[in-house]
Scaffold this active site. Structure first.
Site, mmCIF file in Angstrom:
data_model
loop_
_atom_site.group_PDB
_atom_site.id
_atom_site.type_symbol
_atom_site.label_atom_id
_atom_site.label_comp_id
_atom_site.label_asym_id
_atom_site.label_seq_id
_atom_site.Cartn_x
_atom_site.Cartn_y
_atom_site.Cartn_z
ATOM 1 N N LEU A 511 0.829 -1.207 0.000
ATOM 2 C CA LEU A 511 0.000 0.000 0.000
ATOM 3 C C LEU A 511 0.855 1.245 0.000
ATOM 4 O O LEU A 511 0.462 2.280 -0.525
ATOM 5 C CB LEU A 511 -0.880 0.027 1.252
ATOM 6 C CG LEU A 511 -1.931 -1.067 1.384
ATOM 7 C CD1 LEU A 511 -2.550 -1.021 2.757
ATOM 8 C CD2 LEU A 511 -2.995 -0.897 0.329
ATOM 9 N N GLY A 515 7.993 5.656 7.123
ATOM 10 C CA GLY A 515 9.381 5.875 7.462
ATOM 11 C C GLY A 515 9.963 4.619 8.090
ATOM 12 O O GLY A 515 11.158 4.379 8.073
ATOM 13 N N LYS A 533 2.032 -3.670 8.720
ATOM 14 C CA LYS A 533 3.196 -2.795 8.634
ATOM 15 C C LYS A 533 4.411 -3.582 9.092
ATOM 16 O O LYS A 533 4.453 -4.070 10.216
ATOM 17 C CB LYS A 533 2.947 -1.609 9.550
ATOM 18 C CG LYS A 533 3.950 -0.518 9.482
ATOM 19 C CD LYS A 533 3.253 0.721 9.991
ATOM 20 C CE LYS A 533 4.155 1.712 10.645
ATOM 21 N NZ LYS A 533 3.417 2.809 11.235
ATOM 22 N N ASP A 629 4.012 13.732 14.367
ATOM 23 C CA ASP A 629 4.240 13.501 12.939
ATOM 24 C C ASP A 629 2.897 13.521 12.214
ATOM 25 O O ASP A 629 2.608 12.665 11.396
ATOM 26 C CB ASP A 629 4.951 12.168 12.728
ATOM 27 C CG ASP A 629 5.543 12.059 11.339
ATOM 28 O OD1 ASP A 629 5.682 13.110 10.679
ATOM 29 O OD2 ASP A 629 5.859 10.948 10.909
#
Ligand SMILES: *[C@@H]1O[C@H](CO)[C@@H](O)[C@H](O)[C@H]1NC(C)=O
Ligand SMILES: *[C@@H]1O[C@H](CO)[C@@H](O)[C@H](O)[C@H]1NC(C)=O
Ligand SMILES: *[C@@H]1O[C@H](CO)[C@@H](O)[C@H](O)[C@H]1NC(C)=O
Ligand SMILES: *[C@@H]1O[C@H](CO)[C@@H](O)[C@H](O)[C@H]1NC(C)=O
Ligand SMILES: *[C@@H]1O[C@H](CO)[C@@H](O)[C@H](O)[C@H]1NC(C)=O
Ligand SMILES: *[C@@H]1O[C@H](CO)[C@@H](O)[C@H](O)[C@H]1NC(C)=O
Ligand SMILES: *[C@@H]1O[C@H](CO)[C@@H](O)[C@H](O)[C@H]1NC(C)=O
Ligand SMILES: *[C@@H]1O[C@H](CO)[C@@H](O)[C@H](O)[C@H]1NC(C)=O
Ligand SMILES: *[C@@H]1O[C@H](CO)[C@@H](O)[C@H](O)[C@H]1NC(C)=O
Length: 669
Positions: A511, A515, A533, A629
């Site tokens: 996808l 970072g 992830k 972030d």
């Protein structure tokens, strides 16, 4: 990104040529051939394969095109051997198992030309949904030849432009000769400079354009390429086991049509099909100004499209040939005014004050980058120690970049780009000589004030610094023990299960790239869709961020925060599993040329949702969390476009009573 009208690079096909004869299927076999004007059609109807004639031409060619209201040819077979005088061609499987184009006189104009096909009487050719024409063995299904490995001027999604590591063989895009003539033109595009890969456009043997080094997310020389999510570029093959380097891209929404075309003039165009306007529009091109032409300003010259003249020598350099330079012939470039101390020492003339670096901001870094493993300040010191290093730059993914030869093809961007440090002799650094007296006075006054201030601050600090570090260590220990406990609370997934769910972390499931590592889409055995992830092993900080995310997110429950389903810590693997967000992230809506426009009501709802999420993090949750972030790509959207804040890798936990804290790391956006 610009949104110009895309003036058709190529011909509009003569639609009248394409009369459907019988049913158009996607396969050719030994018993079924294709005769002009029949066509093959990919299963989903996006692509067609057949014979076409460019406007203003009498020749016809076998090609594959996007079957839109304005067809766009993406591949041509017999580029150099057209069918003449509207002789009608035939595409068929030949006796030797190859796919061939023959004319009315039965001459072979083009062949897939694979030698020694074992099962030569049972090969079939299929036009796949990706636009790939594949020749395969019927029984075993093994692929013998595919058009994706013989590209013309167009890079389609999922197509890989490769470079063989063993023999250096490159796959190239090659431009058409002219918009009417598909034969091989002057320009080629390929992957080059493989230690830090870049895309190059070549005019014959001469470089014509370069993208700048790949930094894991973007090409450093393309400042508008700011969201990875949108373009989905992947540069693969940098691991040991793989036998070739490649570049490829997948657009997040499969039904969006976006392609890269190398025009006969040597410009790479990113174009997409706009369904509403029913036209091809350009969203990016490799040439916006003269500065995009390779080496426009010669060695040590920098190009700035917004200044006049566009070329200037770097500071500390002067034109090699003043006369030519003033006539705007910049090819011979610039030379150093003052020799470097390095050179003087090696020539044995004298020593002196050592060289230093001048910083040039927002630069497209020069060609011939060397990649060195030094981190941070080491890059600078090591460069200064080594006389052959004449410039350096730093990027957190590439690490240290060095240049040892002439600095060529630099450009000044108005934003984006890289900070480049060039080595100059001491005298170039010292510009203050002229107004010595003034400066001395000012220095003395400012100096005195500074010294007093510093002394005070130092005294203040030393008393508090001990406390601070103690606090810091305590907190760290807390987090460590917390994380061990936390990992047990979060539901654990087996690595094999995740590998199956994501089709072994297949590229097509990817996808995006955080970072912290790539994110894949997966489907569990029970049909539940998940986002996975995977902490990339290369990322050093990743582990800390992983733990951080597990801790933070497992503590939190809110409609506007993404939900963690579990994690997997299996050997080296560190993986987080989230609920899957079908509408991806907000940046896809904000920056995507193809994307849907959100109405004001929706926008308001999204903003409100984000604000609610933040309010919860900052005020209403048990922990006080500062995300640190927060950016568009970290706002995910569920099927009803409810926003969910994600990516807590950088977040920081504050005590309930704490309202200020210092941090020793600069993070986030
Ligand atoms: C095509 O037509 C041109 C002129 O009409 C003629 O000179 C040429 O021989 C023809 N070529 C073929 C292959 O028939
Ligand atoms: C087919 O391959 C042979 C040798 O491998 C080569 O000589 C020939 O030119 C090729 N033909 C075509 C049409 O590419
Ligand atoms: C392929 O050719 C071989 C020998 O020429 C023959 O025995 C076989 O039946 C053929 N297969 C098909 C599918 O035609
Ligand atoms: C190839 O396979 C298809 C289906 O699998 C079959 O219909 C066709 O006859 C086969 N062709 C040959 C030449 O064996
Ligand atoms: C790369 O080249 C080597 C040597 O020619 C060859 O054996 C190998 O199959 C090639 N790899 C690919 C992916 O084409
Ligand atoms: C993908 O694009 C198509 C056509 O523009 C659209 O109908 C569809 O809803 C999009 N899908 C997603 C998940 O955005
Ligand atoms: C520019 O200068 C180079 C040599 O420095 C020369 O070869 C070239 O012809 C010049 N170009 C023009 C357009 O004058
Ligand atoms: C150092 O010596 C080399 C060759 O001996 C010469 O080309 C160069 O110009 C010299 N540099 C300086 C600064 O004298
Ligand atoms: C200086 O750098 C060059 C190029 O990176 C390298 O080949 C050389 O070994 C270095 N020299 C020293 C003394 O480190």
């Amino acid at each position: 990104m610009r949104f110009d009208h895309f003036t058709n690079l190529k011909i509009l096909l003569m639609l009248s040529c394409f009369v459907h004869v019988g049913t158009s299927l996607d396969t050719i076999s030994s018993s079924k051939f294709l005769k002009d004007p029949e066509t093959l059609r990919s299963n989903d109807g996006l692509f067609k394969l057949g014979f076409f004639t460019p406007t203003d031409s009498t020749f016809s060619y076998l090609g594959i095109w996007y079957d839109m209201a304005k067809p766009q040819v993406v591949w041509v077979a017999n580029r150099d051997h057209p069918l003449q005088n509207s002789s009608s061609g035939i595409l068929k499987i030949y006796e030797d198992g190859n796919l061939v184009v023959i004319n009315e006189q039965n001459q072979i104009l083009w062949s897939t030309n694979v030698s020694n096909i074992a099962a030569s009487n049972s090969t079939t050719a299929q036009l796949q949904n990706s636009g790939n024409l594949v020749l395969q063995e019927n029984t075993s299904g093994s692929m013998i030849w595919q058009s994706f490995q013989h590209p013309c001027d167009t890079l389609l999604q999922q197509m890989k432009l490769t470079v063989n590591k063993t023999n250096g063989e490159k796959m190239e895009l090659s431009s058409w000769r002219s918009p009417q003539d598909p034969s091989i033109g002057e320009f080629f595009a390929s992957l080059n400079r493989l230690s830090v890969p870049e895309v190059f456009i070549w005019r014959g043997e001469q470089p014509y354009w370069r993208s700048g080094p790949w930094n894991g997310q973007i090409f450093l020389g393309i400042p508008d390429m700011n969201t990875v999510y949108l373009h989905g570029f992947i540069l693969g093959g940098q691991d040991e086991g793989e036998d070739s380097y490649y570049i490829t891209y997948t657009y997040p929404n499969k039904s969006d049509v976006l392609i890269y075309v190398l025009s006969p003039k040597g410009i790479l165009h990113e174009v997409y099909w706009d369904y509403e306007m029913s036209n091809w529009l350009e969203s990016w091109s490799s040439q916006n100004s003269m500065c995009d032409v390779y080496g426009m300003c010669g060695a040590f010259g920098s190009c700035d499209p917004s200044s006049s003249p566009i070329c200037s020598c770097l500071r500390g350099f002067e034109p090699m040939n003043e006369e030519e330079w003033n006539k705007q012939n910049w090819t011979s470039g610039c030379v150093r005014k003052e020799p470097l101390q390095c050179e003087r020492v090696t020539n044995g003339t004298e020593s002196g004050k050592s060289d230093g670096f001048l910083k040039i901001q927002n630069t497209k870094v020069p060609d011939f980058t060397q990649r060195l493993p030094f981190v941070d300040d080491d890059c600078r010191t090591k460069c200064l120690e080594n006389c052959s290093c004449i410039a350096y730059a730093y990027d957190s993914y590439i690490n240290c970049m060095w240049w040892t030869s002439n600095l060529i093809d630099m450009q000044r961007f108005s934003n984006g780009g890289t900070d480049l440090y060039i080595r100059v002799s001491y005298s170039e650094l010292d510009e203050k000589k002229k107004n010595t007296t003034v400066i001395v006075t000012i220095t003395v006054i400012v100096g005195t004030i500074l010294i007093v201030a510093c002394a005070y601050i130092l005294w203040k600090r030393t008393t508090t610094i001990q406390e601070k570090t103690n606090q810091e260590i305590q907190k760290r220990n807390q987090i460590n023990s917390l994380s061990k406990a936390k990992l047990k609370e979060v539901s654990q997934y087996k690595f094999e299960k995740l590998a199956i769910a994501t089709n072994n972390f297949h590229l097509s499931n990817k996808l995006g790239e955080g970072g912290f590592g790539p994110v894949y889409k997966g489907t569990l055995e029970d049909g539940q869709e998940i986002a996975v992830k995977r902490l990339s092993r290369a990322s050093g900080q990743g582990l800390e961020e992983f733990m951080n995310e597990v801790i933070v997110i497992s503590k939190l429950q809110h409609l506007n925060l993404v939900r963690l389903l579990g994690c997997c810590t299996d050997g080296d693997e560190k993986i987080l599993i989230y609920e899957y967000m079908p509408n991806r992230s907000l940046d896809a809506y904000m920056f995507d040329p193809v994307g849907k426009v959100l109405g004001w009501e929706k926008r308001f709802k999204i903003l409100e949702g984000i604000a609610r999420g933040l309010l919860y993090l900052h005020r209403d949750s048990r922990l006080r969390i500062i995300h640190r972030d927060l950016k568009l790509s970290n706002i995910l959207l569920d099927e009803e476009l409810n926003p969910k804040i994600s990516d807590f890798g950088m977040a920081r936990i504050f005590g309930r009573s704490e309202d200020a804290a210092n941090t020793n790391r600069v993070v986030g956006t």
